[in-house]
Design a protein around this motif. Structure first.
Motif, PDB file in Angstrom:
ATOM      1  N   GLU A   1     -37.730   2.616   0.593  1.00  7.84           N
ATOM      2  CA  GLU A   1     -38.619   2.262   1.707  1.00  7.84           C
ATOM      3  C   GLU A   1     -38.097   2.759   3.043  1.00  7.84           C
ATOM      4  OE1 GLU A   1     -38.822  -1.959   1.197  1.00  7.84           O
ATOM      5  OE2 GLU A   1     -40.275  -1.802  -0.449  1.00  7.84           O
ATOM      6  N   ARG A   2     -37.047   3.501   3.014  1.00 10.33           N
ATOM      7  CA  ARG A   2     -36.417   4.087   4.211  1.00 10.33           C
ATOM      8  C   ARG A   2     -35.966   3.040   5.224  1.00 10.33           C
ATOM      9  NH1 ARG A   2     -36.805   9.278   3.425  1.00 10.33           N
ATOM     10  NH2 ARG A   2     -38.521  10.061   2.178  1.00 10.33           N
ATOM     11  N   THR A   3     -35.483   1.925   4.726  1.00 16.43           N
ATOM     12  CA  THR A   3     -34.891   0.946   5.642  1.00 16.43           C
ATOM     13  C   THR A   3     -33.382   0.901   5.439  1.00 16.43           C
ATOM     14  OG1 THR A   3     -35.254  -0.813   4.038  1.00 16.43           O
ATOM     15  CG2 THR A   3     -36.911  -0.564   5.776  1.00 16.43           C
ATOM     16  N   PHE A   4     -32.919   1.599   4.405  1.00 13.91           N
ATOM     17  CA  PHE A   4     -31.480   1.630   4.176  1.00 13.91           C
ATOM     18  C   PHE A   4     -31.028   3.045   3.860  1.00 13.91           C
ATOM     19  CE2 PHE A   4     -27.326   0.472   2.597  1.00 13.91           C
ATOM     20  CZ  PHE A   4     -27.009  -0.592   3.431  1.00 13.91           C
ATOM     21  N   ARG A   5     -29.943   3.449   4.483  1.00 16.74           N
ATOM     22  CA  ARG A   5     -29.474   4.826   4.306  1.00 16.74           C
ATOM     23  C   ARG A   5     -28.825   5.039   2.949  1.00 16.74           C
ATOM     24  NH1 ARG A   5     -28.507   7.960   9.080  1.00 16.74           N
ATOM     25  NH2 ARG A   5     -27.164   9.172   7.714  1.00 16.74           N
ATOM     26  N   GLU A   6     -29.221   6.118   2.323  1.00 15.61           N
ATOM     27  CA  GLU A   6     -28.695   6.399   0.998  1.00 15.61           C
ATOM     28  C   GLU A   6     -27.190   6.693   1.040  1.00 15.61           C
ATOM     29  OE1 GLU A   6     -30.815   9.471  -1.010  1.00 15.61           O
ATOM     30  OE2 GLU A   6     -30.071   8.831  -2.970  1.00 15.61           O
ATOM     31  N   ASP A   7     -26.767   7.442   2.082  1.00 13.00           N
ATOM     32  CA  ASP A   7     -25.334   7.778   2.141  1.00 13.00           C
ATOM     33  C   ASP A   7     -24.477   6.531   2.326  1.00 13.00           C
ATOM     34  OD1 ASP A   7     -26.283   7.404   4.685  1.00 13.00           O
ATOM     35  OD2 ASP A   7     -25.601   9.327   5.482  1.00 13.00           O
ATOM     36  N   LEU A   8     -25.016   5.562   3.079  1.00 16.67           N
ATOM     37  CA  LEU A   8     -24.257   4.321   3.280  1.00 16.67           C
ATOM     38  C   LEU A   8     -24.193   3.524   1.977  1.00 16.67           C
ATOM     39  CD1 LEU A   8     -22.738   2.363   5.103  1.00 16.67           C
ATOM     40  CD2 LEU A   8     -24.917   1.354   5.753  1.00 16.67           C
ATOM     41  N   LEU A   9     -25.316   3.473   1.287  1.00 20.15           N
ATOM     42  CA  LEU A   9     -25.335   2.747   0.014  1.00 20.15           C
ATOM     43  C   LEU A   9     -24.320   3.369  -0.947  1.00 20.15           C
ATOM     44  CD1 LEU A   9     -26.423   0.728  -2.023  1.00 20.15           C
ATOM     45  CD2 LEU A   9     -28.276   2.297  -2.554  1.00 20.15           C
ATOM     46  N   TYR A  10     -24.311   4.673  -0.979  1.00 15.58           N
ATOM     47  CA  TYR A  10     -23.396   5.394  -1.857  1.00 15.58           C
ATOM     48  C   TYR A  10     -21.950   5.050  -1.507  1.00 15.58           C
ATOM     49  CZ  TYR A  10     -21.018   9.310  -3.994  1.00 15.58           C
ATOM     50  OH  TYR A  10     -20.154  10.062  -4.740  1.00 15.58           O
ATOM     51  N   ARG A  11     -21.670   5.037  -0.203  1.00 11.93           N
ATOM     52  CA  ARG A  11     -20.323   4.780   0.284  1.00 11.93           C
ATOM     53  C   ARG A  11     -19.889   3.343  -0.022  1.00 11.93           C
ATOM     54  NH1 ARG A  11     -16.715   8.713   2.016  1.00 11.93           N
ATOM     55  NH2 ARG A  11     -15.039   7.204   1.931  1.00 11.93           N
ATOM     56  N   LEU A  12     -20.816   2.411   0.220  1.00 14.12           N
ATOM     57  CA  LEU A  12     -20.492   0.998   0.028  1.00 14.12           C
ATOM     58  C   LEU A  12     -20.284   0.664  -1.429  1.00 14.12           C
ATOM     59  CD1 LEU A  12     -22.994  -0.806   2.405  1.00 14.12           C
ATOM     60  CD2 LEU A  12     -20.523  -0.692   2.642  1.00 14.12           C
ATOM     61  N   SER A  13     -21.042   1.341  -2.287  1.00 15.44           N
ATOM     62  CA  SER A  13     -20.937   0.941  -3.682  1.00 15.44           C
ATOM     63  C   SER A  13     -19.859   1.702  -4.434  1.00 15.44           C
ATOM     64  CB  SER A  13     -22.292   1.016  -4.378  1.00 15.44           C
ATOM     65  OG  SER A  13     -23.031   2.105  -3.921  1.00 15.44           O
ATOM     66  N   ALA A  14     -18.800   2.109  -3.709  1.00 17.57           N
ATOM     67  CA  ALA A  14     -17.636   2.695  -4.371  1.00 17.57           C
ATOM     68  C   ALA A  14     -17.233   1.734  -5.489  1.00 17.57           C
ATOM     69  CB  ALA A  14     -16.498   2.853  -3.373  1.00 17.57           C
ATOM     70  N   VAL A  15     -17.293   0.468  -5.177  1.00 20.52           N
ATOM     71  CA  VAL A  15     -17.101  -0.553  -6.191  1.00 20.52           C
ATOM     72  C   VAL A  15     -18.261  -1.533  -6.048  1.00 20.52           C
ATOM     73  CG1 VAL A  15     -15.627  -2.391  -7.034  1.00 20.52           C
ATOM     74  CG2 VAL A  15     -14.608  -0.395  -5.939  1.00 20.52           C
ATOM     75  N   ALA A  16     -18.984  -1.771  -7.107  1.00 15.22           N
ATOM     76  CA  ALA A  16     -20.104  -2.704  -7.034  1.00 15.22           C
ATOM     77  C   ALA A  16     -19.827  -3.891  -7.949  1.00 15.22           C
ATOM     78  CB  ALA A  16     -21.391  -2.004  -7.444  1.00 15.22           C
ATOM     79  N   ILE A  17     -19.966  -5.072  -7.388  1.00 17.27           N
ATOM     80  CA  ILE A  17     -19.781  -6.289  -8.187  1.00 17.27           C
ATOM     81  C   ILE A  17     -21.101  -7.051  -8.162  1.00 17.27           C
ATOM     82  CG2 ILE A  17     -18.526  -8.467  -8.412  1.00 17.27           C
ATOM     83  CD1 ILE A  17     -16.117  -7.165  -7.188  1.00 17.27           C
ATOM     84  N   ASP A  18     -21.697  -7.199  -9.309  1.00 13.11           N
ATOM     85  CA  ASP A  18     -22.976  -7.898  -9.374  1.00 13.11           C
ATOM     86  C   ASP A  18     -22.747  -9.281  -9.972  1.00 13.11           C
ATOM     87  OD1 ASP A  18     -25.735  -8.204  -9.113  1.00 13.11           O
ATOM     88  OD2 ASP A  18     -26.052  -7.654 -11.210  1.00 13.11           O
ATOM     89  N   LEU A  19     -23.102 -10.306  -9.217  1.00 14.08           N
ATOM     90  CA  LEU A  19     -22.872 -11.668  -9.699  1.00 14.08           C
ATOM     91  C   LEU A  19     -24.076 -12.146 -10.507  1.00 14.08           C
ATOM     92  CD1 LEU A  19     -21.142 -13.235  -6.612  1.00 14.08           C
ATOM     93  CD2 LEU A  19     -20.157 -12.505  -8.755  1.00 14.08           C
ATOM     94  N   PRO A  20     -23.836 -12.579 -11.728  1.00 13.97           N
ATOM     95  CA  PRO A  20     -24.954 -13.001 -12.575  1.00 13.97           C
ATOM     96  C   PRO A  20     -25.539 -14.324 -12.093  1.00 13.97           C
ATOM     97  CG  PRO A  20     -22.853 -13.404 -13.672  1.00 13.97           C
ATOM     98  CD  PRO A  20     -22.534 -12.699 -12.397  1.00 13.97           C
ATOM     99  N   PRO A  21     -26.871 -14.489 -12.190  1.00  9.93           N
ATOM    100  CA  PRO A  21     -27.464 -15.782 -11.846  1.00  9.93           C
ATOM    101  C   PRO A  21     -26.933 -16.859 -12.791  1.00  9.93           C
ATOM    102  CG  PRO A  21     -29.172 -14.182 -12.466  1.00  9.93           C
ATOM    103  CD  PRO A  21     -27.857 -13.520 -12.652  1.00  9.93           C
ATOM    104  N   LEU A  22     -26.912 -18.087 -12.303  1.00 11.01           N
ATOM    105  CA  LEU A  22     -26.360 -19.179 -13.107  1.00 11.01           C
ATOM    106  C   LEU A  22     -27.129 -19.359 -14.421  1.00 11.01           C
ATOM    107  CD1 LEU A  22     -24.186 -21.311 -13.199  1.00 11.01           C
ATOM    108  CD2 LEU A  22     -25.679 -22.844 -11.920  1.00 11.01           C
ATOM    109  N   ARG A  23     -28.449 -19.136 -14.386  1.00 18.67           N
ATOM    110  CA  ARG A  23     -29.232 -19.356 -15.610  1.00 18.67           C
ATOM    111  C   ARG A  23     -28.900 -18.334 -16.693  1.00 18.67           C
ATOM    112  NH1 ARG A  23     -31.991 -17.620 -11.637  1.00 18.67           N
ATOM    113  NH2 ARG A  23     -33.014 -15.593 -11.691  1.00 18.67           N
ATOM    114  N   GLU A  24     -28.168 -17.279 -16.329  1.00 18.17           N
ATOM    115  CA  GLU A  24     -27.753 -16.322 -17.354  1.00 18.17           C
ATOM    116  C   GLU A  24     -26.339 -16.584 -17.832  1.00 18.17           C
ATOM    117  OE1 GLU A  24     -28.533 -12.362 -15.919  1.00 18.17           O
ATOM    118  OE2 GLU A  24     -30.662 -12.858 -15.624  1.00 18.17           O
ATOM    119  N   ARG A  25     -25.747 -17.655 -17.361  1.00 15.59           N
ATOM    120  CA  ARG A  25     -24.425 -18.054 -17.855  1.00 15.59           C
ATOM    121  C   ARG A  25     -24.353 -19.578 -17.878  1.00 15.59           C
ATOM    122  NH1 ARG A  25     -21.222 -18.590 -12.755  1.00 15.59           N
ATOM    123  NH2 ARG A  25     -22.494 -17.682 -11.131  1.00 15.59           N
ATOM    124  N   ARG A  26     -25.266 -20.127 -18.663  1.00 14.86           N
ATOM    125  CA  ARG A  26     -25.411 -21.588 -18.702  1.00 14.86           C
ATOM    126  C   ARG A  26     -24.165 -22.306 -19.213  1.00 14.86           C
ATOM    127  NH1 ARG A  26     -31.102 -22.713 -17.997  1.00 14.86           N
ATOM    128  NH2 ARG A  26     -32.282 -20.805 -18.299  1.00 14.86           N
TER     129      ARG A  26
END
Ligand SMILES: Nc1ncnc2c1ncn2[C@@H]1O[C@H](COP(=O)(O)OP(=O)(O)OP(=O)(O)O)[C@@H](O)[C@H]1O
Ligand SMILES: [Mg+2]
Length: 480
Positions: free
Chosen positions: A297-322
């Protein structure tokens, strides 16, 4: 996944059943398994044999596994080490990884899981003959906010934290509201070599660009109206330390360029200034949105996203780890002074709590437990003591659950489900009919009821607007 050669595996554990399990499993795969029941005995065995893989328990009679790890390392050279921890706590995992362990298993584990891990380690060792990892044990970290979780997905999160903490890489933490993003950011700082330096966070970048930028990069006197004094910005305050940028998705596009410069070149320019300033910060960003959509949607820069996600940690929702729910309840109850969770929450009720959706995730659970403890006044909790479940589309909820995109997704799924297999042919019209009244109502309020002005704001022909309003009025009259 198989190793071509026969390997020698040393298992150090004082539980005979664990040693026996490994002997049987790895033996079946053609490996030679040696066992020891203490660190001392294990070290002796390691000195006498060429070890290809070490499986080491943390809790041992006498010296514990982690503190013996450096000496094992001297005996076994580059061979991989799998550490077994009794509890899936982050501190032990971090200490193990820093001490040179390649993997860890949380007890109790299934033997197949253990076998898979060992096999992967052996294959990796054989393939790469293992890189020489410089690792030094770190001191036991303080008792700051604990991250609770024994589910495999949380263990995966702990492992990532342990692995990335010590680097200077940027980290992007994603996850729904209340999943613990801020806790994870703090844990990364706490386990990094910047832990003695400051940790600062900023969020809610919904203000004007100038205000946001002066908060981050400071401003010089007179930079803009109201900029009376020269004030320090976040990056100066946290120099040498770590910065958490919370809800990064809201950062104005122009500011994103400046942030990229901080990450890539370690410098920024204060608002109203021309002289670049140096800073040394590690950037951690958090968001409960999908930044890839922002890029589209062109509200976030792709190069910044690329740079920031050098390491990406995704936290699972609680309902997926009951499975973590009883553990978290216990943790929150202990903080409230209960000795045992079962004193407060009977098994049947726990079952009901585990079945809830917890759209507000761990935060909702914590609030609910605190609420129930007040309501129960010392007796055992009942379902009625808990607040009603948080809805997914709660107003003002900034989580995915609250975004328009997500609401539409949910609505659509609902429609399809309700159709019960009958064919639908007007879904697009249905969506328009469901959403347009609110759109028109708000715009008309905005223009003080002036239809011509409203049509202009909407980019709609006046005739069309008139016709729609008539239709919706008729609809609502019918419903009444
Ligand atoms: N794994 C966990 N163990 C213990 N407490 C947790 C855990 N995860 C979250 N919490 C608690 O839940 C609350 C919310 O956590 P946090 O503020 O880190 O969430 P968040 O992901 O940043 O949410 P938001 O997107 O709404 O800002 C805090 O009180 C935190 O201590
Ligand atoms: Mg947060």
């Amino acid at each position: 996944m198989n190793t071509s050669s026969k390997c020698t595996v040393l298992v150090v554990d004082d539980e005979p059943s664990i040693c026996w399990g490994f002997e049987r499993l790895l033996g079946e795969q053609g490996h030679h398994v040696l066992t020891a029941s203490s660190a001392e005995e294990g070290l002796q065995t390691a000195a006498d044999n060429q070890i290809d893989l070490l499986v080491l328990d943390v809790r041992l009679p006498g010296e514990d596994g982690i503190s013996a790890l450096p000496r094992f390392r001297r005996e076994i050279g580059d061979a991989p080490v799998v550490v077994m921890t009794a509890f899936g706590d982050l501190d032990t995992a971090v200490a193990a990884i820093h001490g040179g362990a390649s993997e860890y298993l949380t007890k109790p584990f299934k033997l197949e899981e253990a076998s898979r891990v060992c096999q992967a380690m052996l294959v990796q060792a054989e393939r790469a003959k293992q890189l020489d990892v410089e690792a030094s044990p770190i001191d036991s970290p303080g008792d700051a906010a604990v991250l609770v979780g024994r589910s495999p997905s949380m263990q995966q999160v702990f492992r990532k934290i342990a692995l990335v903490a010590d680097s200077d890489l940027s980290v992007l933490i994603t996850g729904e509201t209340g999943t613990g993003k801020e806790l994870v950011a703090a844990a990364i700082h706490r386990h990094s070599r910047r832990r003695e330096s400051s940790y600062a966070s900023a969020g809610a970048f919904l203000d004007t660009r100038q205000v946001v930028e002066s908060e981050l990069f400071c401003h010089v006197k007179g930079a803009f109206t109201g900029a009376a004094e020269t004030r320090k910005g976040l990056f100066e305050l946290a120099d040498g330390g770590t910065v958490l940028l919370d809800e990064i998705g809201d950062l104005p596009m122009a500011t994103q360029v400046k942030l990229l410069r901080v990450i890539e070149q370690g410098e920024f320019t204060a608002v109203g200034d021309v002289r670049p300033r140096k800073c040394d910060v590690r950037v951690i960003a958090a968001t409960n949105r999908d930044l890839k959509t922002g890029v589209q949607e062109r509200t976030f820069r792709e190069d910044l996203l690329y740079r920031l996600s050098a390491v990406a940690i995704d936290l699972p929702p609680l309902r997926e780890r009951r499975d973590d729910i009883p553990l978290l309840c216990e943790y929150f109850l202990r903080r409230l002074g209960y000795a045992r969770a079962t004193d407060a929450i009977p098994a049947e009720l726990m079952q009901q709590l585990q079945e809830r959706s917890w759209f507000g995730n761990v935060r909702e659970l914590r609030n609910a437990v605190e609420h129930a403890s007040v309501m129960a006044r010392g007796r055992r909790f009942e379902l009625g003591d808990f607040p009603s479940p948080q809805q997914r589309n709660r107003a003002g909820d900034q989580s995915q659950g609250g975004t328009l995109d997500h609401l539409v997704e949910q609505w659509t799924q609902e429609q399809l489900k309700q159709s019960g297999g009958e064919s639908i042919t007007d879904l697009h019209d249905r969506l328009t009919n469901a959403t347009e009244p609110a759109l028109l109502r708000v715009v008309l309020e905005f223009t003080g009821g002036n239809r011509a002005a409203a049509a202009q704001v909407l980019g709609m022909h006046r005739g069309t607007l008139r016709e729609r309003l008539k239709r919706y009025e008729a609809d609502s009259a019918q419903q009444d």
